[in-house]
Motif scaffolding. Structure first.
Motif, mmCIF file in Angstrom:
data_model
loop_
_atom_site.group_PDB
_atom_site.id
_atom_site.type_symbol
_atom_site.label_atom_id
_atom_site.label_comp_id
_atom_site.label_asym_id
_atom_site.label_seq_id
_atom_site.Cartn_x
_atom_site.Cartn_y
_atom_site.Cartn_z
ATOM 1 N N MET A 74 -0.675 -1.085 10.546
ATOM 2 C CA MET A 74 -0.997 -1.711 9.685
ATOM 3 C C MET A 74 -1.352 -3.519 9.997
ATOM 4 O O MET A 74 -2.261 -4.109 9.577
ATOM 5 C CB MET A 74 -0.017 -1.835 8.405
ATOM 6 N N THR A 117 0.658 -1.415 0.091
ATOM 7 C CA THR A 117 0.097 0.012 0.009
ATOM 8 C C THR A 117 0.831 1.238 -0.058
ATOM 9 O O THR A 117 0.314 2.456 0.038
ATOM 10 C CB THR A 117 -0.953 0.014 1.374
ATOM 11 N N THR A 118 2.190 1.108 -0.201
ATOM 12 C CA THR A 118 3.070 2.120 -0.230
ATOM 13 C C THR A 118 2.460 3.546 -0.976
ATOM 14 O O THR A 118 2.636 4.476 -0.437
ATOM 15 C CB THR A 118 4.458 1.724 -0.518
ATOM 16 N N THR A 152 5.755 -4.574 6.076
ATOM 17 C CA THR A 152 5.374 -3.159 6.143
ATOM 18 C C THR A 152 6.312 -2.254 7.219
ATOM 19 O O THR A 152 6.932 -2.961 7.799
ATOM 20 C CB THR A 152 3.804 -2.987 6.601
ATOM 21 N N GLN A 160 -5.297 2.295 0.983
ATOM 22 C CA GLN A 160 -4.803 1.323 1.818
ATOM 23 C C GLN A 160 -5.618 0.352 2.510
ATOM 24 O O GLN A 160 -5.265 -0.799 2.705
ATOM 25 C CB GLN A 160 -3.760 2.389 2.829
#
Length: 242
Positions: free
Chosen positions: A219, A184-185, A214, A192
């Protein structure tokens, strides 16, 4: 105890440089069971992405794997396999979702073509069946109008849509192990959350195992079963997520 899918033992990965070997992963060991999600967290440069590529055996020619390193997937030692054997495993048994959806897809091939390639190569599907399956996969990952998107090119999709396509490609052959390397960068906060929820749902529904890489501890909360923190190429702490 559940069925062990992945067993990593004393994984050591270094890169040859003009000044000698640069140690990127230094003696990492862990196991992962079917249906479980392991979150691997750490700052940039801690070795997380190199670890993911070491597991997948997707390392450049300058990489050096230390003696005693073992990566066992479904009882098979990946270190002892040829590139041809590994190519046949990638897709049906293990797959990876890379962090940048902007560059993970081929810009000159349609979405449907890129998904169909996986299905025809590994599952020996005909073109018509592969296209039908591609539409089903796009629908499964929540892409709107999948029968339209299947004929579009990556540049016609948003970043979130492209990442959903990358996930569809990764799960196309229903692998036992899925590695999500900071998936999800490049996405905004709302997207995200949607992508992480989607990955979690795919693991539960398909009874896979997943390594979620991550740099954000937030997250892994509520999404992972265990968390391992990396620093300077080593796992310095590993604990259940409560």
């Amino acid at each position: 105890m559940g069925e062990t899918i992945l067993e990593v033992t004393n994984q050591r990965t270094a890169f040859a440089t003009g000044r000698g070997l640069l140690q990127a992963v230094d003696g990492v060991s862990f196991t992962l069971e079917r249906g479980k999600i392991l979150g691997v967290v750490g700052e940039s440069g801690s070795g997380k992405s190199v670890l993911s590529r070491s597991i997948m055996r997707l390392l450049p020619g300058t990489a050096v794997t230390g003696p005693g390193s073992r990566v066992v997937l479904n009882g098979q030692d990946l270190m002892q396999m040829s590139e041809g054997e590994l190519r046949r495993l990638r897709g049906p048994q293990m797959a990876i979702v890379f962090q940048d959806p902007m560059t993970a897809l081929n810009p000159v091939l349609t979405i449907g073509k890129q998904i169909s390639e996986v299905l025809t190569f590994h599952l020996k599907m005909g073109k018509r069946d592969a296209r039908r399956k591609a539409v089903e996969l796009l629908r499964a990952v929540g892409l709107p109008q999948p029968d339209v998107r299947v004929d579009q090119y990556p540049h016609q999709l948003s970043g979130g849509m492209r990442q959903r396509v990358a996930i569809a490609i990764a799960i196309a052959c229903e692998p036992d192990l899925l590695i999500a390397d900071e998936p999800t960068t490049a996405l905004d906060v709302t997207v995200q959350a949607e992508i992480l929820d989607l990955l979690q749902r795919m693991v539960r529904e398909r009874n896979m195992a997943m390594v979620l890489i991550t740099h954000d501890m937030g997250m892994v909360a509520g999404r992972c079963d265990e968390v391992a923190e990396m620093y300077a190429g080593r796992i310095v702490e590993k604990a259940p997520v409560t």
